[in-house]
Design an enzyme around this catalytic site. Structure first.
Site, short mmCIF file in Angstrom:
data_model
loop_
_atom_site.label_atom_id
_atom_site.label_comp_id
_atom_site.label_asym_id
_atom_site.label_seq_id
_atom_site.Cartn_x
_atom_site.Cartn_y
_atom_site.Cartn_z
N SER A 50 0.85 -1.19 0.00
CA SER A 50 0.00 0.00 0.00
C SER A 50 0.88 1.24 0.00
CB SER A 50 -0.92 0.01 1.24
OG SER A 50 -0.15 0.10 2.44
N LYS A 81 15.38 6.29 11.16
CA LYS A 81 15.54 6.88 9.83
C LYS A 81 16.82 7.71 9.74
CE LYS A 81 11.84 5.20 7.86
NZ LYS A 81 11.93 4.24 6.73
N THR A 83 -0.84 8.39 3.43
CA THR A 83 -0.77 6.95 3.30
C THR A 83 -1.53 6.28 4.44
OG1 THR A 83 1.25 6.76 4.61
CG2 THR A 83 1.51 7.16 2.24
N SER A 102 12.59 9.67 6.27
CA SER A 102 11.45 10.50 6.69
C SER A 102 11.94 11.87 7.10
CB SER A 102 10.72 9.83 7.86
OG SER A 102 9.86 10.74 8.50
N TYR A 158 11.03 6.12 15.49
CA TYR A 158 10.97 6.13 14.03
C TYR A 158 12.01 7.10 13.47
CZ TYR A 158 8.67 6.21 9.42
OH TYR A 158 8.38 6.10 8.08
#
Length: 467
Positions: free
Chosen positions: A199, A355, A386, A325, A351
């Site tokens: 996705s 990254k 998303t 990101s 996160y």
């Protein structure tokens, strides 16, 4: 009737030139009048395939519905278009020359309304338009564009931080695309491995590369989703050179098994796209006892990419694309904080730290693997709408949903890094909207050399899974 007739010669094999032109969605890259172009018919391009092209023409803005009426591969492409003002028949002949391809392009317009005294000026304007458009096609197929550099405006925006952040929105995409070059590079002989393609950015990337004829290996975790995705991509794009590898990339045993399966197939990898990821708001550990954010977002792409290095080195000028990101701008590289403790865990911070680590690996691999001819770059998609963003950051999604990029807009730079000839001329950079960007917006996040040196030994310190 108004007839536009132009001829060009391009230094490309005829099958490459034909493949590029037959997908009339590419008109937005080379036809100065085309604003948007959409393929309306799923499956392989053939007689009957329909396109919708919005054009800005001397007679005003028009929406053209095109249908392919004749298609002889590598020889002739004929399309019939209609709109409220006219009908047009485009007949394009391709022939092989000693140095490439000769293209004969003829467009015949039948006006639906009389122009009277305006007929002459409109005819001359449309003929100028035709010359400019076919010249654009020539430049697209010559594919000789400069090495990407950051524009002065984006350099200033990054320097002032807040303007740079504002460009993460759809505004940045719309602003950037005004200056982009066409992507006509042939992908029919390329093997691309994409993680996290079910996705969002991964699906948009897989779809675009399948449409360009690439052979795809898609790495997914859920077998039910994998089967549906495979059927969907084959049906929508007409590309049957797509295969699935099942692996939970948060588990190092499955990463190692995936590497072994791909090594056993011995097919060189032209492009590896490390896209799989998720933001976990609660701290959890995998079945192997590793904090899940760290495992999926940093340790996994490290081990996968290192394990696939021989297959990358076996391809001519392979590319690795790491999806990072904008959140990494908030965090420095801090080795001792990469695996967060329960007491100070934040999903968004974990996160961002992972990254940041992946960005540093990008720079290190680019240096270390240059002798193997492997190009390694990173990109961040800006703020994209998303499923992962909506589920993991519902507050952020609700606040920004009106300015978020679509998955296709967010994935554009991934696709460009995989396809564009000029993108293969630079390595070790971070890209947003097809331009190299600063890796640090804030001085306090600057990497300390000693931390950079510790990164790979730290990742190597995690034991290989048993068996």
């Amino acid at each position: 009737m108004i007839v536009l007739h132009e001829k060009i010669d391009v230094p490309r094999p005829v099958h490459e030139a034909f493949a590029y032109v037959q997908d009339f969605c590419t008109t937005t890259e080379w036809d100065a009048t085309a604003i948007t172009a959409t393929r309306l018919t799923p499956g392989p391009i053939a007689v009957g395939t329909r396109f919708e092209v919005v054009c800005d023409m001397p007679v005003g803005s028009v929406t053209l519905c095109y249908t392919i009426t004749r298609l002889e591969p590598d020889k002739v492409l004929e399309l019939h278009g209609t709109c409220r003002l006219f009908e047009v028949t485009d007949v394009i002949h391709f022939s092989e020359t000693a140095s490439g391809t000769h293209i004969d392009y003829r467009a015949s317009f039948e006006l639906k309304v009389p122009l009277g005294p305006a007929h002459g000026p409109v005819k001359r304007g449309m003929q100028r338009m035709g010359r400019k458009s076919v010249e654009g096609l020539r430049l697209a197929l010559e594919d000789d564009f400069p090495v990407p550099e950051i524009s002065p405006a984006n350099a200033r925006a990054d320097h002032w931080v807040l303007p740079g952040l504002a460009l993460f929105s759809r505004l940045g995409y719309k602003k950037g695309r005004k200056h982009w070059y066409p992507m006509s590079a042939w992908m029919g002989d390329k093997h691309v491995v994409i993680t996290g393609a079910s996705s969002g950015l991964g699906l948009a990337t897989a779809t675009a590369l399948a449409e360009r004829g690439a052979t795809l290996t898609l790495v997914l975790r859920n077998p039910d989703k994998a089967k549906k995705l495979l059927d969907q991509l084959r049906r929508d794009t007409g590309n049957h050179n797509i295969s699935i590898e099942l692996a939970d990339l948060s588990l190092m045993a499955e990463v190692e098994a995936l590497v072994k399966r791909l090594q056993a197939k011995a097919r060189p990898i032209d492009v590896l796209i490390n896209n799989a990821g998720a933001l976990f708001n609660s701290r959890t550990e995998t079945a192997e006892g590793i904090e899940k954010s760290f495992a999926l977002l940093l340790l996994s792409p490290y081990r996968l990419t290192e394990g696939l290095r021989p297959l990358l080195a076996a391809a001519p000028r392979a590319r690795v694309i790491n999806v990072v990101s904008g959140g990494m701008y908030s965090q420095p590289l801090a080795i001792d904080k990469l695996v967060a403790k329960e007491s100070d865990y934040s999903g968004s911070v974990a996160y961002a730290r992972a990254k940041r680590g992946l960005m540093v690996l990008t720079e290190q691999w680019a240096d270390d693997w240059a002798a193997d001819g492997i190009v390694v770059n990173a990109m961040h998609p800006g703020w994209a709408d998303t499923p992962g963003v909506e589920s993991a950051l519902p507050g952020f999604h609700k606040l920004t949903r009106r300015i978020l990029r679509s998955p296709e807009e967010g994935a554009d730079t991934i696709i460009w890094l995989a396809v564009a000839t000029e993108a293969g001329k630079v390595s070790g950079k971070l890209f947003l909207d097809r331009e190299p960007r600063t890796t640090h917006l804030l001085g306090k996040t600057a990497d300390r050399p000693e931390e950079r040196k510790r990164l790979q030994p730290f990742l190597d310190s995690f034991p290989a899974p048993a068996g």
